[in-house]
Design an enzyme around this catalytic site. Structure first.
Site, PDB file in Angstrom:
ATOM      1  N   TRP A 159       0.858  -1.178   0.000  1.00 29.37           N
ATOM      2  CA  TRP A 159       0.000   0.000   0.000  1.00 29.37           C
ATOM      3  C   TRP A 159       0.906   1.244   0.000  1.00 29.37           C
ATOM      4  O   TRP A 159       1.900   1.288   0.727  1.00 29.37           O
ATOM      5  CB  TRP A 159      -0.904  -0.005   1.241  1.00 29.37           C
ATOM      6  N   ASP A 186     -15.884  11.477  -2.308  1.00 24.23           N
ATOM      7  CA  ASP A 186     -15.265  10.188  -1.947  1.00 24.23           C
ATOM      8  C   ASP A 186     -16.014   9.567  -0.765  1.00 24.23           C
ATOM      9  O   ASP A 186     -17.177   9.890  -0.494  1.00 24.23           O
ATOM     10  CB  ASP A 186     -13.768  10.423  -1.661  1.00 24.23           C
ATOM     11  N   ASP A 187     -15.368   8.693  -0.051  1.00 25.96           N
ATOM     12  CA  ASP A 187     -15.944   7.928   1.059  1.00 25.96           C
ATOM     13  C   ASP A 187     -16.657   8.840   2.067  1.00 25.96           C
ATOM     14  O   ASP A 187     -16.294  10.000   2.228  1.00 25.96           O
ATOM     15  CB  ASP A 187     -14.776   7.207   1.755  1.00 25.96           C
ATOM     16  N   TRP A 235     -14.799   3.042  -8.063  1.00 26.45           N
ATOM     17  CA  TRP A 235     -15.206   1.723  -7.539  1.00 26.45           C
ATOM     18  C   TRP A 235     -14.031   1.171  -6.737  1.00 26.45           C
ATOM     19  O   TRP A 235     -13.045   0.713  -7.304  1.00 26.45           O
ATOM     20  CB  TRP A 235     -15.557   0.797  -8.703  1.00 26.45           C
ATOM     21  N   ASP A 236     -14.165   1.217  -5.408  1.00 25.44           N
ATOM     22  CA  ASP A 236     -13.043   0.878  -4.541  1.00 25.44           C
ATOM     23  C   ASP A 236     -13.172  -0.550  -4.010  1.00 25.44           C
ATOM     24  O   ASP A 236     -14.245  -1.159  -4.058  1.00 25.44           O
ATOM     25  CB  ASP A 236     -12.999   1.892  -3.386  1.00 25.44           C
ATOM     26  N   MET A 237     -12.095  -1.072  -3.452  1.00 24.78           N
ATOM     27  CA  MET A 237     -12.061  -2.437  -2.902  1.00 24.78           C
ATOM     28  C   MET A 237     -10.876  -2.490  -1.948  1.00 24.78           C
ATOM     29  O   MET A 237      -9.739  -2.528  -2.380  1.00 24.78           O
ATOM     30  CB  MET A 237     -11.853  -3.385  -4.083  1.00 24.78           C
ATOM     31  N   ASN A 238     -11.177  -2.438  -0.645  1.00 18.39           N
ATOM     32  CA  ASN A 238     -10.099  -2.152   0.305  1.00 18.39           C
ATOM     33  C   ASN A 238      -9.699  -3.277   1.250  1.00 18.39           C
ATOM     34  O   ASN A 238      -9.265  -3.010   2.373  1.00 18.39           O
ATOM     35  CB  ASN A 238     -10.470  -0.915   1.131  1.00 18.39           C
ATOM     36  N   CYS A 283     -10.254   1.144  -8.258  1.00 17.85           N
ATOM     37  CA  CYS A 283      -9.395   1.509  -7.136  1.00 17.85           C
ATOM     38  C   CYS A 283      -9.410   0.332  -6.170  1.00 17.85           C
ATOM     39  O   CYS A 283     -10.421  -0.342  -6.030  1.00 17.85           O
ATOM     40  CB  CYS A 283      -9.954   2.758  -6.460  1.00 17.85           C
ATOM     41  N   ASP A 341      -2.558   5.330  -3.345  1.00 14.29           N
ATOM     42  CA  ASP A 341      -3.009   6.290  -2.338  1.00 14.29           C
ATOM     43  C   ASP A 341      -1.889   7.239  -1.963  1.00 14.29           C
ATOM     44  O   ASP A 341      -2.105   8.203  -1.230  1.00 14.29           O
ATOM     45  CB  ASP A 341      -3.470   5.558  -1.070  1.00 14.29           C
TER      46      ASP A 341
HETATM   47  C1  GLA Z   1      -9.110   3.846  -0.297  1.00  9.63           C
HETATM   48  C2  GLA Z   1      -8.832   4.626  -1.566  1.00  9.63           C
HETATM   49  C3  GLA Z   1      -8.702   6.077  -1.239  1.00  9.63           C
HETATM   50  C4  GLA Z   1      -9.961   6.576  -0.575  1.00  9.63           C
HETATM   51  C5  GLA Z   1     -10.265   5.732   0.655  1.00  9.63           C
HETATM   52  C6  GLA Z   1     -11.610   6.065   1.223  1.00  9.63           C
HETATM   53  O1  GLA Z   1      -8.012   3.861   0.551  1.00  9.63           O
HETATM   54  O2  GLA Z   1      -7.712   4.132  -2.210  1.00  9.63           O
HETATM   55  O3  GLA Z   1      -8.442   6.829  -2.397  1.00  9.63           O
HETATM   56  O4  GLA Z   1     -11.014   6.509  -1.488  1.00  9.63           O
HETATM   57  O5  GLA Z   1     -10.258   4.351   0.351  1.00  9.63           O
HETATM   58  O6  GLA Z   1     -11.906   5.305   2.326  1.00  9.63           O
END
Ligand code: GLA
Length: 784
Positions: A200, A367-368, A478-481, A527, A549
């Protein structure tokens, strides 16, 4: 082009040839892959001549006692008949054995590009009359199983794709333990393997490893393609560089766990395989069932890394990206994340949006944090209703106001996830991925939704379609964390649990395929905590991906250089953020941040309302400059001129019609008393004259600290009121470059840049470059 004459198959691209033949006993002998050759007069020189097998090798059969599969270049290999290298295929039969022996049965040459049914594929939009795909049917007569090897040719990109389909044509069940997508056997030379690793905020660092006897593995066990090891890698001749030398590039059109092995055996053969990660994998195939391996992408150039990169870039732009946004210039955006994190309301966002609109930004991305009860990352994933405390007029209310400012509106979602603290989980605990009766592990406090379940997929499609239609939404991030753990699905029988990871990815493709088709006007950006799922599978649906990020410009030069080996700039999101940087606490100038981000899809991710007047003005000018040149930066040919040469990076983008070029010169650290350097272009038209200039920067007198006293008639104390007042009224315009010459001069001799500051004097002819500083250069063609 594909040719077949008797037992010989030749796949030709503009500059490369790929050849193999059917051996008398039916195996496929790989003959050659490299610079284009003409085999009209025969291919005898390419055959391996074996009269007697050496040492302890296994002889394939009594009829063919001189065939030793261990020491042959093959198109397909498996265990049990003498080939002891990394296998393409591994099957457990119902009788428990794993010996396979696939031999040639027939071939079909196709004029249409063969498309996979269960996974995304590369495509050809301008199908001509030339054959483009080849399907070779291999058959194991001992166990009555069929394997199709599928090859496709992308002539102009110098790319060949390979994939495979296993069909259980027998009457018994089989377990597929491993199926690769590509196998390339070469004679081992002094090759170097280049792979791209990280974590990361530290994606895509290039590592070079000599290919020596043994096995080198580049893989992911994350469930997704991952930031630890990108699926793209290269193999090049030992002394290859950006301009010269043989270089092979490999990638996989897949977003799940990948696996690539490069094995050099004791007989001087090098084998490359890549495909789905075989660990965590086992597919049960009942009679009549089949399994498709993802498409693997290979390219070759004898013009070094740049030649290889250009092939990959061309291929991705033309044959992977699709939809309305494929060739459309991408908007300059403002992303709300780093300026607000979870703390915002409509008023605060609108203030920032107003400053963005006035600066020329075209898209505002929320964003989030906009949904459920999301105050931090411990809750609400899964509850996709707007939070009315933060968004008093909902998404629609905000979107309308953003539109009224003249900007498009976009949002962040992370649909594949659920927090335990969410109504979604409380109502459907069985939708989350977990082992029954076993406590599960979390990643960023969240769990995966089980996309192997039809019910979950259709819920997600409906829910996202509702959100995307609830306001005028033109962009979706479209995120995936998190990565996978506790893999299990209650939808699968015990002997199918190892199918979970691949079924998840097929489920994901169904969801994003449906949504991206249903909302073609939306620009989707992939993302996964930055670049944790930066791969060709995602790019088949979403034309851009948030690269990292980490928005620190100095880290970004390494990250973006790393991506550029395998991916074009047109797919990489890059933002200007606040300083000190939130990931590194490093300070860099707003100009360096911009100039690095401009070699990507430019966005801003900081609070524009809190910039100084001067910085805000600079931002305005940056955006105007970027808009003027973005076609070149987004769709031009990219060259790495220097990569960390004593801390110096030089990048160059040349417009597709060569009418202009834009260069970046970035210096990580000042090298004292080393004032002279040049910029040598590539790709300008040789006989066209170009006007060479730079993006002039304006400096504060404070850059010189107490050196001001060298010219001041009165003594000025550093950082005193007087010092600050002088700095406000007296600006120092940076150096100006201005020369004209033919393209060949810039390409072959280069241009000597103005002298850099070296401690012995300064005026407007001197290039003031401190640590972490950069310059942008322009070459404008003077002919129409
Ligand atoms: C991930 C994304 C970031 C942001 C955060 C929000 O880490 O990579 O760019 O959108 O989530 O929680």
């Amino acid at each position: 082009m594909i040719h077949n004459k008797n037992d010989l198959f030749v796949l030709e691209t503009r500059d490369t040839s790929y050849c193999f033949r059917v051996m008398p006993q039916g195996h496929l002998e790989h003959l050659y892959y490299g610079r284009r050759i003409n085999l009209e007069q025969g291919y005898e020189p390419l055959l391996q001549k074996t009269t007697f097998l050496g040492g302890t090798q296994i002889a394939y059969s009594k009829e063919f006692p001189n065939v030793g599969l261990e020491d042959l270049c093959l198109e397909l290999s498996s265990y049990g008949k003498g080939d002891i290298r990394e296998a393409f295929l591994d099957i457990t039969h119902e009788d428990g054995s794993s010996t396979c022996d696939f031999r040639f049965r027939k071939a079909r040459i196709l004029k249409e590009k063969k498309i996979l049914d269960t996974l995304p594929s590369a495509y050809l939009s301008d199908q001509g009359s030339e054959p483009v795909s080849l399907e070779i049917e291999m058959y194991d007569s001992n166990y009555e199983i069929t394997l199709l090897l599928i090859y496709s040719v992308f002539y102009d990109s110098n790319v060949i794709t390979r994939s495979a389909k296993l069909i259980n044509t027998s009457s018994k069940k089989i377990w597929l333990e491993r199926i690769m997508s590509c196998q390339l056997d070469l004679d081992a030379e002094d090759y170097i393997i280049s792979t791209f690793h990280g974590a990361w905020a530290r994606e895509m660092n290039r590592y070079d490893t000599p290919a020596q006897p043994g096995i080198f593995v580049n893989d992911s066990k994350l469930g997704i393609s991952g930031n630890r090891s990108n699926p793209f890698f290269m193999i090049s001749q030992k002394n290859a560089n950006e301009e010269y030398g043989d270089c092979f590039g490999f990638n996989l059109i897949y977003s799940g766990e990948h696996y690539a092995a490069i094995e050099v055996n004791s007989m001087g053969k090098l084998r490359v395989v890549n495909g789905i990660q075989p660990a965590n994998f086992r597919f049960l195939l009942m009679p009549g069932d089949s399994f498709e391996a993802p498409e693997s992408v290979i390219t070759f150039s004898n013009q070094g890394y740049t030649g290889m990169s250009h092939n990959m870039h061309h291929f991705i732009r033309k044959h992977i990206l699709r939809g309305e946004w494929k060739n459309r210039v991408r908007p300059v955006l403002l992303n709300s994340w780093e300026a607000n994190y979870f703390k915002f309301d409509e008023g605060k966002l609108l203030k920032q949006a107003k400053a963005a609109a006035e600066a020329g930004i075209e898209l505002f991305v929320l964003d989030d944090g906009w949904f459920g009860n999301r105050k931090d990352d411990t809750s609400s994933l899964g509850d996709w209703q707007e939070n009315r405390e933060k968004l008093q007029h909902g998404l629609k209310g905000l979107a309308d106001k953003i539109n009224a400012l003249g900007m498009d509106f976009g949002i962040w979602v992370e649909p594949e996830m659920v927090n335990e603290d969410s109504d979604c989980y409380r109502n459907h605990p069985d939708w989350a991925v977990k082992l029954p009766g076993v406590s599960h592990s979390l990643g960023r406090n969240q769990m995966l939704l089980d996309l192997t379940k039809e019910e979950v997929r259709s819920y997600l499609i409906d829910e996202m379609a509702r959100v995307f239609s609830s306001a005028n939404i033109r962009y979706v991030k479209w995120d995936m964390n998190r990565i996978f753990s506790d893999r299990y699905s209650s939808s699968l029988d015990a002997d199918r649990q190892k199918e979970f990871s691949h079924r998840y990815i097929m489920g994901l493709y169904e969801v994003i395929g449906t949504l991206t088709r249903r909302f073609p006007q939306i620009l989707f950006e992939g993302c996964a905590s930055g670049g944790n799922r930066f791969d060709l599978g995602i790019l088949c649906y979403m034309p851009q991906i948030w690269a990292s990020d980490n928005t620190d410009a100095i880290c970004r030069v390494t990250i973006q250089s790393g991506y550029s080996y395998g991916y074009p700039l047109t797919v990489m999101g890059a933002h200007v953020s606040g300083c000190p940087n939130h990931q590194t606490l490093r300070n860099t100038s707003i100009e360096t941040r911009f100039e690095v981000a401009a070699f990507g899809l430019l966005g801003y991710e900081c609070n524009l309302t809190e910039l100084s007047k001067e910085e805000y003005q600079i931002v305005k000018e940056q955006i105007a400059f970027y808009k003027k040149h973005r076609e070149t930066l987004q769709f031009g040919d990219f060259y790495r001129i220097k990569t960390n040469d004593r801390g110096i990076y030089q990048w160059l983008c040349v417009a597709p019609d060569q009418s202009e070029a834009i260069g970046l010169h970035l210096q990580k650290e000042v090298l004292p008393n080393y004032p002279h350097t040049k910029f040598k272009t590539r790709g300008l038209k040789e006989e066209t004259s170009y006007h060479f200039t730079n993006r002039q920067q304006i400096f504060s007198i404070k850059e010189f600290g107490d050196l001001i006293n060298m010219i001041s008639p009165i003594h000025i104390k550093k950082d005193s009121l007087v010092h600050n007042v002088i700095a406000m009224v007296k600006k120092m315009p940076g150096e100006v470059e201005d020369s004209k010459a033919l393209g060949c001069v810039f390409n072959h001799a280069g241009v000597k840049l103005k002298q850099a500051f070296a401690g012995t004097g300064y005026n407007e002819e001197v290039r003031l470059q401190k640590d972490f500083s950069s310059r942008m250069y322009l070459w404008d063609s003077l002919n129409e």
